[in-house]
Design a protein around this motif. Structure first.
Motif, PDB file in Angstrom:
ATOM      1  N   ASP A   1      40.715  50.141  32.562  1.00  0.00           N
ATOM      2  CA  ASP A   1      39.266  49.941  32.470  1.00  0.00           C
ATOM      3  C   ASP A   1      38.707  50.358  31.105  1.00  0.00           C
ATOM      4  OD1 ASP A   1      39.304  52.670  32.635  1.00  0.00           O
ATOM      5  OD2 ASP A   1      38.270  52.804  34.572  1.00  0.00           O
TER       6      ASP A   1
ATOM      7  N   TYR B   1      36.086  41.556  31.693  1.00  0.00           N
ATOM      8  CA  TYR B   1      36.067  40.233  32.323  1.00  0.00           C
ATOM      9  C   TYR B   1      34.840  39.462  31.854  1.00  0.00           C
ATOM     10  CZ  TYR B   1      39.658  42.206  35.305  1.00  0.00           C
ATOM     11  OH  TYR B   1      40.821  42.788  35.755  1.00  0.00           O
TER      12      TYR B   1
ATOM     13  N   GLN C   1      32.322  44.185  30.508  1.00  0.00           N
ATOM     14  CA  GLN C   1      32.192  43.900  31.953  1.00  0.00           C
ATOM     15  C   GLN C   1      33.503  44.330  32.597  1.00  0.00           C
ATOM     16  OE1 GLN C   1      29.788  42.482  34.151  1.00  0.00           O
ATOM     17  NE2 GLN C   1      31.349  42.848  35.693  1.00  0.00           N
ATOM     18  N   ARG C   2      33.527  45.469  33.270  1.00  0.00           N
ATOM     19  CA  ARG C   2      34.793  46.076  33.698  1.00  0.00           C
ATOM     20  C   ARG C   2      35.321  45.560  35.032  1.00  0.00           C
ATOM     21  NH1 ARG C   2      36.626  47.249  28.951  1.00  0.00           N
ATOM     22  NH2 ARG C   2      35.421  48.804  27.834  1.00  0.00           N
ATOM     23  N   GLU C   3      34.517  44.829  35.767  1.00  0.00           N
ATOM     24  CA  GLU C   3      34.981  44.299  37.061  1.00  0.00           C
ATOM     25  C   GLU C   3      35.008  42.781  37.008  1.00  0.00           C
ATOM     26  OE1 GLU C   3      35.925  46.096  39.652  1.00  0.00           O
ATOM     27  OE2 GLU C   3      35.421  48.011  38.699  1.00  0.00           O
TER      28      GLU C   3
ATOM     29  N   SER D   1      33.082  37.674  40.991  1.00  0.00           N
ATOM     30  CA  SER D   1      33.670  36.840  42.056  1.00  0.00           C
ATOM     31  C   SER D   1      33.359  35.368  41.794  1.00  0.00           C
ATOM     32  CB  SER D   1      33.134  37.271  43.421  1.00  0.00           C
ATOM     33  OG  SER D   1      31.759  37.006  43.463  1.00  0.00           O
TER      34      SER D   1
END
Ligand code: FMN
Length: 201
Positions: free
Chosen positions: A176, A181, A186-188, A191
């Protein structure tokens, strides 16, 4: 799962988890036993090395395989990064005589050699051998020692041998900290909405 959303098909005979284990257990090895390595194994290492990708498939590289103990001794005198007594050393060079137009930049050729060296390190590891990429060397004396023509540029040395002891893999920065992303920071993963390839009206 939709019709556009197939699970990936692994390469037959290669278990992805095993392959990942090979990648994550490789580590730089700088101490070797005095056991030699057969030519058959050396050839397997070189085959893995040459399978590396290169810009435009120019393969603008050249490799000197140094196995004679006398030559390894001479090399070590100008390569403080080569620690211990490897069974062989690969001198990996970029080749300016190949594809003079493309890749035109020296940096691109250097990247191609680095990819080949990474393949060599991993193939060595898969054979239970230890290796280390080495940039700490004096290029000009090596150029003279190994008769390099002016269009070959030494990039890395790779000493290889049977590891003298087991080493744990080196640490890595946290994911992380280095992976984003979509946009930097943007670490997550975001979806997905529509599956890839789906048309919208
Ligand atoms: C471009 C490059 C140059 C390196 N040069 C040297 C070197 O001159 N001497 C050395 O002992 N290790 C050298 N290394 C090895 C790194 O120190 C080692 O890969 C790093 O510490 C990570 O450890 P690991 O390979 O065990 O994951 C080099 C690695 C790379 C990628």
């Amino acid at each position: 799962m939709t019709s556009q959303d197939h699970p990936p098909a692994p390469v037959p005979g290669i278990a992805p988890a095993e392959f990942l284990r090979a990648l994550t257990t490789r580590t730089a090895v700088r101490a070797y036993t005095d056991t030699s390595i057969t030519l058959e194994t050396v050839n397997a290492l070189l085959e893995g090395m040459q399978a590396a990708p290169s810009a435009g498939n120019t393969q603008a590289w050249s490799f000197i395989v140094i196995r004679e103990p006398r030559n390894i001794r001479r090399l070590r005198a100008f390569a403080p990064g080569v620690i211990g007594h490897p069974a062989l050393v690969v001198l990996a060079c970029s080749d300016d005589s190949r594809g003079p137009e493309y890749p035109s930049e020296k940096q691109v050729r250097t990247l191609c050699v680095a990819m080949a060296v990474q393949n060599l390190l991993l193939t060595a590891h898969a054979h239970g051998l230890g290796a280390c990429p080495v940039h700490s060397f004096a290029p000009e004396p090596l150029r003279l020692l190994f008769d390099l023509p002016p269009y070959l540029q030494p990039v890395l040395l790779v000493p290889i041998g049977i590891p003298a002891h087991q080493r744990s893999p080196s640490s890595r920065r946290a994911s992380d900290e280095v992976i984003s992303y979509e946009t930097h920071g943007q670490r997550e993963p975001v979806s997905h909405g529509a599956p890839r390839g789906a048309t919208t009206t």
